[in-house]
Design an enzyme around this catalytic site. Structure first.
Site, PDB file in Angstrom:
ATOM      1  N   HIS A   1     107.340  47.277  55.090  1.00 24.61           N
ATOM      2  CA  HIS A   1     107.211  46.520  53.845  1.00 24.61           C
ATOM      3  C   HIS A   1     106.946  47.517  52.731  1.00 24.61           C
ATOM      4  O   HIS A   1     106.809  48.716  52.983  1.00 24.61           O
ATOM      5  CB  HIS A   1     106.117  45.460  53.957  1.00 24.61           C
ATOM      6  CG  HIS A   1     104.721  45.988  54.119  1.00 24.61           C
ATOM      7  ND1 HIS A   1     104.336  46.758  55.197  1.00 24.61           N
ATOM      8  CD2 HIS A   1     103.616  45.877  53.326  1.00 24.61           C
ATOM      9  CE1 HIS A   1     103.063  47.060  55.080  1.00 24.61           C
ATOM     10  NE2 HIS A   1     102.597  46.560  53.947  1.00 24.61           N
TER      11      HIS A   1
ATOM     12  N   ASP B   1     101.213  52.175  50.113  1.00 21.65           N
ATOM     13  CA  ASP B   1     100.707  53.087  51.164  1.00 21.65           C
ATOM     14  C   ASP B   1     101.684  53.246  52.322  1.00 21.65           C
ATOM     15  O   ASP B   1     101.463  54.064  53.212  1.00 21.65           O
ATOM     16  CB  ASP B   1      99.330  52.622  51.669  1.00 21.65           C
ATOM     17  CG  ASP B   1      99.310  51.183  52.178  1.00 21.65           C
ATOM     18  OD1 ASP B   1      99.914  50.306  51.533  1.00 21.65           O
ATOM     19  OD2 ASP B   1      98.690  50.940  53.229  1.00 21.65           O
ATOM     20  N   HIS B   2     102.775  52.478  52.319  1.00 20.31           N
ATOM     21  CA  HIS B   2     103.735  52.577  53.428  1.00 20.31           C
ATOM     22  C   HIS B   2     105.039  53.273  53.043  1.00 20.31           C
ATOM     23  O   HIS B   2     105.851  53.541  53.910  1.00 20.31           O
ATOM     24  CB  HIS B   2     104.045  51.180  53.984  1.00 20.31           C
ATOM     25  CG  HIS B   2     102.881  50.574  54.689  1.00 20.31           C
ATOM     26  ND1 HIS B   2     102.801  50.487  56.062  1.00 20.31           N
ATOM     27  CD2 HIS B   2     101.719  50.060  54.209  1.00 20.31           C
ATOM     28  CE1 HIS B   2     101.647  49.926  56.397  1.00 20.31           C
ATOM     29  NE2 HIS B   2     100.973  49.659  55.297  1.00 20.31           N
TER      30      HIS B   2
ATOM     31  N   HIS C   1     102.636  38.721  56.165  1.00 16.20           N
ATOM     32  CA  HIS C   1     101.773  39.585  55.351  1.00 16.20           C
ATOM     33  C   HIS C   1     101.781  39.032  53.927  1.00 16.20           C
ATOM     34  O   HIS C   1     102.410  38.008  53.666  1.00 16.20           O
ATOM     35  CB  HIS C   1     102.316  41.024  55.439  1.00 16.20           C
ATOM     36  CG  HIS C   1     101.416  42.070  54.893  1.00 16.20           C
ATOM     37  ND1 HIS C   1     100.052  42.064  55.063  1.00 16.20           N
ATOM     38  CD2 HIS C   1     101.676  43.202  54.173  1.00 16.20           C
ATOM     39  CE1 HIS C   1      99.538  43.127  54.465  1.00 16.20           C
ATOM     40  NE2 HIS C   1     100.500  43.837  53.915  1.00 16.20           N
TER      41      HIS C   1
ATOM     42  N   ASP D   1     102.165  45.714  58.817  1.00 15.74           N
ATOM     43  CA  ASP D   1     100.994  44.960  58.361  1.00 15.74           C
ATOM     44  C   ASP D   1     101.256  43.479  58.559  1.00 15.74           C
ATOM     45  O   ASP D   1     102.266  42.952  58.075  1.00 15.74           O
ATOM     46  CB  ASP D   1     100.743  45.200  56.864  1.00 15.74           C
ATOM     47  CG  ASP D   1     100.201  46.586  56.574  1.00 15.74           C
ATOM     48  OD1 ASP D   1     100.149  47.414  57.495  1.00 15.74           O
ATOM     49  OD2 ASP D   1      99.827  46.827  55.406  1.00 15.74           O
TER      50      ASP D   1
HETATM   51 ZN    ZN Z   1      99.131  48.790  54.766  1.00 14.42          ZN
HETATM   52 ZN    ZN Z   2     100.583  45.932  53.389  1.00 14.20          ZN
END
Ligand code: ZN
Ligand code: ZN
Length: 307
Positions: free
Chosen positions: A62, A66-67, A139, A210
Protein backbone atom coordinates in the site's frame (compact mmCIF):
# COMPACT_ATOMS: atom_id res chain seq x y z
CA UNK A 1 12.46 -23.02 -8.19
CA UNK A 2 15.19 -24.09 -5.83
CA UNK A 3 16.13 -21.08 -3.70
CA UNK A 4 13.45 -19.28 -1.74
CA UNK A 5 15.21 -16.97 0.69
CA UNK A 6 13.71 -14.16 2.76
CA UNK A 7 15.64 -11.20 4.21
CA UNK A 8 13.97 -8.60 6.40
CA UNK A 9 15.25 -5.13 5.50
CA UNK A 10 13.06 -3.27 7.95
CA UNK A 11 10.67 -4.27 10.73
CA UNK A 12 9.48 -0.99 12.28
CA UNK A 13 6.04 0.57 11.85
CA UNK A 14 5.57 4.19 10.86
CA UNK A 15 9.01 5.53 11.79
CA UNK A 16 12.52 4.11 11.87
CA UNK A 17 14.41 3.53 15.11
CA UNK A 18 18.09 2.89 15.82
CA UNK A 19 17.40 -0.84 15.68
CA UNK A 20 14.72 -1.12 13.03
CA UNK A 21 14.30 0.35 9.58
CA UNK A 22 10.97 0.93 7.85
CA UNK A 23 9.19 -1.89 6.04
CA UNK A 24 10.94 -3.88 3.36
CA UNK A 25 11.45 -7.57 2.64
CA UNK A 26 13.83 -8.93 0.02
CA UNK A 27 12.96 -12.35 -1.42
CA UNK A 28 15.33 -14.36 -3.56
CA UNK A 29 13.08 -16.62 -5.61
CA UNK A 30 15.17 -18.71 -7.99
CA UNK A 31 17.03 -16.26 -10.23
CA UNK A 32 14.74 -13.35 -9.27
CA UNK A 33 15.23 -10.82 -6.54
CA UNK A 34 11.92 -9.35 -5.35
CA UNK A 35 11.12 -6.62 -2.87
CA UNK A 36 7.93 -6.48 -0.84
CA UNK A 37 7.66 -2.80 0.10
CA UNK A 38 10.57 -0.44 0.05
CA UNK A 39 10.53 1.93 3.01
CA UNK A 40 12.96 4.80 3.26
CA UNK A 41 16.49 3.50 3.84
CA UNK A 42 15.84 0.10 2.26
CA UNK A 43 18.79 0.42 -0.14
CA UNK A 44 21.24 0.84 2.72
CA UNK A 45 19.77 -2.24 4.40
CA UNK A 46 20.25 -4.16 1.15
CA UNK A 47 23.95 -3.32 1.28
CA UNK A 48 24.15 -4.17 4.96
CA UNK A 49 22.51 -7.57 4.56
CA UNK A 50 24.07 -8.44 1.22
CA UNK A 51 20.95 -8.97 -0.86
CA UNK A 52 22.42 -7.25 -3.92
CA UNK A 53 20.67 -4.56 -5.94
CA UNK A 54 19.57 -6.57 -8.96
CA UNK A 55 15.90 -6.38 -8.11
CA UNK A 56 13.55 -7.64 -10.83
CA UNK A 57 10.20 -6.67 -9.36
CA UNK A 58 8.80 -4.74 -6.41
CA UNK A 59 5.42 -5.46 -4.82
CA UNK A 60 4.04 -2.60 -2.74
CA UNK A 61 1.39 -3.56 -0.20
CA UNK A 62 0.00 0.00 0.00
CA UNK A 63 1.09 3.59 -0.23
CA UNK A 64 1.56 4.80 3.28
CA UNK A 65 4.84 6.71 3.16
CA UNK A 66 6.73 4.26 5.40
CA UNK A 67 6.22 1.50 2.82
CA UNK A 68 7.30 3.12 -0.41
CA UNK A 69 9.40 6.28 -0.15
CA UNK A 70 12.60 4.20 -0.32
CA UNK A 71 11.96 3.46 -3.98
CA UNK A 72 12.83 7.04 -4.97
CA UNK A 73 16.45 6.88 -3.84
CA UNK A 74 16.83 3.25 -4.83
CA UNK A 75 15.85 3.99 -8.45
CA UNK A 76 18.44 6.81 -8.53
CA UNK A 77 21.15 4.46 -7.27
CA UNK A 78 20.21 1.87 -9.90
CA UNK A 79 20.34 4.59 -12.56
CA UNK A 80 23.85 5.63 -11.50
CA UNK A 81 25.07 2.04 -11.49
CA UNK A 82 24.31 1.71 -15.21
CA UNK A 83 21.35 -0.58 -14.93
CA UNK A 84 19.63 -1.39 -18.24
CA UNK A 85 17.51 -4.32 -17.10
CA UNK A 86 13.80 -3.37 -16.76
CA UNK A 87 12.17 -3.11 -13.33
CA UNK A 88 8.48 -3.79 -12.66
CA UNK A 89 6.70 -2.02 -9.81
CA UNK A 90 3.39 -3.49 -8.65
CA UNK A 91 0.89 -2.16 -6.18
CA UNK A 92 -2.75 -1.44 -5.45
CA UNK A 93 -4.38 1.72 -6.79
CA UNK A 94 -3.31 4.52 -6.84
CA UNK A 95 -0.01 2.81 -7.75
CA UNK A 96 0.07 4.33 -11.22
CA UNK A 97 -0.19 7.90 -10.00
CA UNK A 98 2.06 7.63 -6.93
CA UNK A 99 4.76 5.47 -8.46
CA UNK A 100 4.81 7.62 -11.57
CA UNK A 101 5.64 10.57 -9.31
CA UNK A 102 8.31 8.55 -7.51
CA UNK A 103 9.92 7.38 -10.75
CA UNK A 104 9.97 10.85 -12.27
CA UNK A 105 11.00 12.85 -9.23
CA UNK A 106 14.24 14.74 -9.82
CA UNK A 107 15.89 16.29 -12.85
CA UNK A 108 17.56 13.20 -14.30
CA UNK A 109 15.60 10.68 -16.37
CA UNK A 110 16.18 7.02 -15.56
CA UNK A 111 18.21 5.15 -18.17
CA UNK A 112 16.40 1.84 -17.69
CA UNK A 113 12.72 1.00 -18.25
CA UNK A 114 10.35 1.00 -15.28
CA UNK A 115 6.92 -0.52 -15.71
CA UNK A 116 4.12 0.20 -13.25
CA UNK A 117 1.41 -2.42 -12.87
CA UNK A 118 -1.66 -1.78 -10.75
CA UNK A 119 -3.05 -4.91 -9.07
CA UNK A 120 -6.39 -5.83 -7.54
CA UNK A 121 -7.65 -8.64 -5.39
CA UNK A 122 -7.06 -11.98 -7.13
CA UNK A 123 -4.64 -10.69 -9.77
CA UNK A 124 -1.79 -13.08 -10.44
CA UNK A 125 1.69 -12.16 -11.63
CA UNK A 126 3.32 -15.21 -13.20
CA UNK A 127 7.09 -15.31 -13.01
CA UNK A 128 8.92 -18.43 -14.19
CA UNK A 129 8.40 -21.29 -11.78
CA UNK A 130 6.27 -19.32 -9.34
CA UNK A 131 3.53 -16.72 -9.16
CA UNK A 132 2.59 -13.85 -6.88
CA UNK A 133 -1.09 -13.37 -6.11
CA UNK A 134 -2.61 -10.17 -4.75
CA UNK A 135 -5.13 -10.44 -1.92
CA UNK A 136 -7.27 -7.53 -0.74
CA UNK A 137 -6.77 -6.76 2.95
CA UNK A 138 -8.33 -4.29 5.38
CA UNK A 139 -6.33 -1.20 6.20
CA UNK A 140 -7.04 2.55 6.30
CA UNK A 141 -6.17 2.81 2.62
CA UNK A 142 -6.45 0.39 -0.29
CA UNK A 143 -4.01 -2.40 0.61
CA UNK A 144 -2.92 -5.81 -0.64
CA UNK A 145 -1.26 -8.85 0.84
CA UNK A 146 0.82 -11.05 -1.44
CA UNK A 147 1.01 -14.81 -1.74
CA UNK A 148 4.08 -16.22 -3.45
CA UNK A 149 3.36 -19.78 -4.59
CA UNK A 150 5.47 -22.14 -6.63
CA UNK A 151 4.09 -24.88 -8.86
CA UNK A 152 4.10 -28.52 -7.79
CA UNK A 153 7.31 -30.38 -8.52
CA UNK A 154 7.76 -33.95 -9.65
CA UNK A 155 7.47 -36.72 -7.09
CA UNK A 156 10.47 -38.54 -5.65
CA UNK A 157 12.36 -40.73 -8.11
CA UNK A 158 12.27 -44.36 -7.03
CA UNK A 159 15.68 -45.72 -8.03
CA UNK A 160 14.94 -49.29 -6.95
CA UNK A 161 11.74 -49.36 -8.96
CA UNK A 162 13.53 -47.97 -12.04
CA UNK A 163 16.25 -50.62 -11.77
CA UNK A 164 13.66 -53.34 -11.27
CA UNK A 165 11.98 -52.26 -14.50
CA UNK A 166 15.32 -52.57 -16.26
CA UNK A 167 16.11 -48.86 -16.75
CA UNK A 168 19.90 -48.45 -16.97
CA UNK A 169 21.32 -45.74 -14.65
CA UNK A 170 22.43 -42.66 -16.55
CA UNK A 171 20.62 -40.32 -18.93
CA UNK A 172 17.38 -42.34 -18.87
CA UNK A 173 17.03 -41.62 -15.14
CA UNK A 174 17.19 -37.90 -15.93
CA UNK A 175 14.62 -38.19 -18.71
CA UNK A 176 12.15 -39.92 -16.43
CA UNK A 177 12.73 -37.31 -13.71
CA UNK A 178 11.98 -34.58 -16.24
CA UNK A 179 8.70 -36.28 -17.11
CA UNK A 180 9.74 -37.99 -20.35
CA UNK A 181 9.01 -41.64 -21.14
CA UNK A 182 11.96 -43.87 -22.14
CA UNK A 183 12.07 -46.90 -24.40
CA UNK A 184 14.31 -49.71 -23.15
CA UNK A 185 16.48 -51.87 -25.46
CA UNK A 186 13.86 -54.61 -24.95
CA UNK A 187 11.29 -52.36 -26.64
CA UNK A 188 9.38 -51.86 -23.38
CA UNK A 189 8.31 -48.29 -22.55
CA UNK A 190 8.74 -46.92 -19.02
CA UNK A 191 6.63 -43.91 -18.16
CA UNK A 192 7.52 -41.27 -15.57
CA UNK A 193 4.55 -42.25 -13.41
CA UNK A 194 5.99 -45.79 -13.19
CA UNK A 195 8.99 -44.53 -11.23
CA UNK A 196 7.95 -41.20 -9.68
CA UNK A 197 6.04 -40.76 -6.44
CA UNK A 198 3.14 -38.34 -5.92
CA UNK A 199 3.90 -34.79 -7.11
CA UNK A 200 5.18 -32.64 -4.24
CA UNK A 201 3.35 -29.40 -3.58
CA UNK A 202 5.15 -26.09 -4.01
CA UNK A 203 6.10 -23.70 -1.24
CA UNK A 204 3.92 -20.80 -0.18
CA UNK A 205 5.10 -17.54 1.36
CA UNK A 206 2.58 -14.91 2.47
CA UNK A 207 3.25 -11.24 3.24
CA UNK A 208 0.31 -9.50 4.94
CA UNK A 209 1.32 -5.86 4.61
CA UNK A 210 -0.64 -3.56 6.96
CA UNK A 211 -4.06 -4.93 7.84
CA UNK A 212 -6.68 -5.84 10.38
CA UNK A 213 -6.99 -9.61 10.70
CA UNK A 214 -8.89 -10.54 7.60
CA UNK A 215 -10.82 -13.59 6.36
CA UNK A 216 -9.56 -13.19 2.79
CA UNK A 217 -6.01 -13.42 4.03
CA UNK A 218 -6.75 -16.47 6.18
CA UNK A 219 -8.13 -18.19 3.09
CA UNK A 220 -5.19 -17.15 0.92
CA UNK A 221 -2.64 -18.18 3.53
CA UNK A 222 -4.04 -21.73 3.92
CA UNK A 223 -1.19 -24.11 4.62
CA UNK A 224 1.51 -21.48 4.04
CA UNK A 225 5.06 -22.53 4.83
CA UNK A 226 5.65 -19.03 6.17
CA UNK A 227 3.16 -16.30 7.05
CA UNK A 228 4.73 -12.90 7.61
CA UNK A 229 2.04 -10.92 9.41
CA UNK A 230 2.11 -7.43 10.78
CA UNK A 231 1.85 -7.19 14.59
CA UNK A 232 1.99 -3.50 15.28
CA UNK A 233 0.45 -3.68 18.75
CA UNK A 234 -0.04 -5.79 21.88
CA UNK A 235 -3.29 -6.65 23.69
CA UNK A 236 -3.44 -3.47 25.76
CA UNK A 237 -3.34 -1.41 22.54
CA UNK A 238 -6.33 -3.19 20.98
CA UNK A 239 -8.27 0.05 20.65
CA UNK A 240 -5.37 1.62 18.76
CA UNK A 241 -5.24 -1.40 16.47
CA UNK A 242 -8.91 -0.99 15.62
CA UNK A 243 -8.62 2.73 15.14
CA UNK A 244 -5.53 2.62 12.91
CA UNK A 245 -6.58 -0.60 11.09
CA UNK A 246 -3.60 -2.63 12.23
CA UNK A 247 -3.32 -6.02 13.98
CA UNK A 248 -2.20 -7.03 17.42
CA UNK A 249 0.25 -9.92 17.80
CA UNK A 250 -2.58 -12.03 19.22
CA UNK A 251 -4.70 -11.36 16.15
CA UNK A 252 -1.76 -12.29 13.91
CA UNK A 253 -1.49 -15.52 15.89
CA UNK A 254 -5.17 -16.25 15.25
CA UNK A 255 -4.76 -15.67 11.52
CA UNK A 256 -1.84 -18.12 11.49
CA UNK A 257 -3.87 -20.70 13.42
CA UNK A 258 -6.95 -20.40 11.21
CA UNK A 259 -4.80 -20.56 8.08
CA UNK A 260 -2.93 -23.57 9.51
CA UNK A 261 0.35 -21.97 8.56
CA UNK A 262 3.57 -23.75 9.43
CA UNK A 263 5.45 -20.75 10.68
CA UNK A 264 4.48 -17.21 11.71
CA UNK A 265 6.83 -14.25 11.65
CA UNK A 266 5.71 -11.00 13.24
CA UNK A 267 6.87 -7.68 11.87
CA UNK A 268 5.93 -3.97 11.60
CA UNK A 269 6.37 -3.29 15.32
CA UNK A 270 5.33 -0.03 16.91
CA UNK A 271 8.21 1.78 18.59
CA UNK A 272 6.95 0.70 22.00
CA UNK A 273 8.02 -2.88 21.24
CA UNK A 274 11.20 -1.90 19.47
CA UNK A 275 13.78 -3.28 21.88
CA UNK A 276 11.60 -5.73 23.79
CA UNK A 277 9.09 -7.55 21.60
CA UNK A 278 8.64 -10.37 24.17
CA UNK A 279 5.04 -9.39 24.90
CA UNK A 280 4.14 -9.64 21.21
CA UNK A 281 5.80 -13.04 20.96
CA UNK A 282 4.02 -14.33 24.05
CA UNK A 283 0.58 -13.14 22.95
CA UNK A 284 0.95 -14.61 19.45
CA UNK A 285 2.12 -17.92 20.96
CA UNK A 286 -1.01 -18.10 23.09
CA UNK A 287 -3.03 -18.30 19.87
CA UNK A 288 -0.78 -20.26 17.53
CA UNK A 289 0.93 -23.56 18.32
CA UNK A 290 3.29 -23.52 15.32
CA UNK A 291 6.67 -21.81 15.17
CA UNK A 292 6.46 -18.08 15.94
CA UNK A 293 9.15 -15.46 15.98
CA UNK A 294 9.48 -11.70 15.89
CA UNK A 295 11.48 -10.47 12.91
CA UNK A 296 14.49 -8.24 13.34
CA UNK A 297 16.26 -6.30 10.62
CA UNK A 298 18.60 -8.65 8.81
CA UNK A 299 16.69 -11.81 9.75
CA UNK A 300 17.39 -14.15 6.82
CA UNK A 301 16.18 -17.68 6.24
CA UNK A 302 15.53 -20.12 3.45
CA UNK A 303 12.26 -21.96 3.04
CA UNK A 304 13.10 -25.60 2.33
CA UNK A 305 11.47 -27.57 -0.47
CA UNK A 306 8.49 -29.64 0.59
CA UNK A 307 9.13 -33.37 0.74
ZN1 ZN B 1 2.94 0.61 7.89
ZN1 ZN C 1 -0.14 1.48 6.50
Amino acid sequence: MSILRVTFLGTSAAQPTIHRNLSGIAVKADADLLLFDCGEGSQRQMIRYGTGFSVDAVFFTHFHADHYLGIIGFLRTLGMSGREHPLVLHGPAPAKRLLHQAVHLGVDALAFPVEIVELRDGDVVKRGSYQVRAVQVEHRVNALAYVLEEGARAGKFNVDRARALGVPSGPDFGRLQRGEAVVLPSGQTVKPEDVLGEPRSGRKLVVSGDTRPCAGLVEAAKGADVLIHEATFSDDEQARALETRHSTAREAGRVAREAQAQRLILTHLSTRHDTDPSRLLQQAKEEFQGAVEVAHDGLTFEIPLRE
